[in-house]
Write a protein that holds these residues in place. Structure first.
Motif, PDB file in Angstrom:
ATOM      1  N   LEU A  45       1.288  -1.642   0.131  1.00  0.00           N
ATOM      2  CA  LEU A  45      -0.270  -0.063  -0.440  1.00  0.00           C
ATOM      3  C   LEU A  45       0.941   1.024   0.159  1.00  0.00           C
ATOM      4  N   HIS A  81      -4.933   6.794   0.931  1.00  0.00           N
ATOM      5  CA  HIS A  81      -4.525   5.996   1.651  1.00  0.00           C
ATOM      6  C   HIS A  81      -5.160   5.857   3.123  1.00  0.00           C
ATOM      7  N   LEU A 159      -7.138   3.040  -0.463  1.00  0.00           N
ATOM      8  CA  LEU A 159      -6.503   1.713   0.222  1.00  0.00           C
ATOM      9  C   LEU A 159      -6.539   1.649   1.544  1.00  0.00           C
TER      10      LEU A 159
END
Length: 236
Positions: A45, A81, A159
């Motif tokens: 990630l 993210h 993510l």
């Protein structure tokens, strides 16, 4: 294709974690990564979001090469993210945390207002806590804030790193419901989740990672029925 990670090698200093990683995500998919601690899931990630630069290989987001792009540039392209551990700003209010997430839209007031409504509809409790400092929220509320902060950038790909970690079962159910709602709204997701069974239930496909490499992949439903996957990752 939403995301294509091709032959990526990456790590920290002299420690190589990812060794020729390959995976892809199609538009509208939820894809989860399965693997033991240390397999390289979180590092994957971080590479995709630009926090770590690969030693080799390429990362393509909507056919655009983002391998050498900065995290800020990547967020601007529509990739966000939610890190493990939430990492919210404890001394800032819920509203201030969300405003930082929507920094790319700071000059578009009407859009920002719409985004506040969007995340408050997903997590109504945050509307009630909007003036409360992030550090005073419960663990579940902090996770809701972390997800909402990322959504303020209007991502096409989200993510998620261990979104249920340390949360009460009812909160986990709420988080998983929101993940499914986001997929219905067209947001693709790459999910790392300790609760492998729950992750597979909300995912379209899954990859198995071992020692920084993909060692298996398939449809989530097939993974749930696979005896080897069940034994190693689902505790059955």
């Amino acid at each position: 294709m939403m995301l294509n990670v091709a032959d990526v090698h990456a790590g920290y200093g002299n420690v190589v974690v990812l060794r020729g990683l390959n995976l892809e995500i199609q538009e509208g998919e939820i894809v989860c990564l399965l693997g033991a601690n240390g397999a390289g899931k979180s590092t994957t990630l971080r590479v995709v979001s630009g926090l770590i630069r690969p030693l080799r290989g390429n990362v393509l987001f909507q056919k655009q090469d983002i391998t050498r792009s900065s995290p800020n540039e990547i967020v601007g392209l529509g990739l966000s993210h939610v890190p493990e551990g939430r990492q919210i700003f404890a001394t800032l209010t819920v509203r201030q945390n969300l405003l930082l997430g929507g920094y790319a839209h700071r000059q578009k007031k009407e859009r920002s207002v719409g985004l506040f409504d969007f995340v408050f509809n997903l997590f109504p409790i945050l509307r009630e806590r909007v003036s409360q400092k992030g550090g005073t929220l419960s663990g579940g509320e902090q996770q809701m804030l972390a997800i909402s902060r990322s959504l303020m950038s209007q991502p096409k790909l989200l993510l998620l790193d261990e979104p249920s970690l340390g949360l009460a079962p009812l909160v986990v159910i709420e988080i998983l419901r929101v993940i499914q709602d986001l997929r219905a709204k067209g947001i693709s997701m790459l999910l790392v989740e300790q609760n492998a069974t729950a992750a597979l239930h909300v995912s379209n496909r899954a990859y198995v990672m071992e020692n920084g490499k993909i060692t298996g992949h398939g449809k989530a439903k097939e993974m749930l029925a696979d005896d080897e996957v069940r034994r190693r990752y689902l505790g059955r």
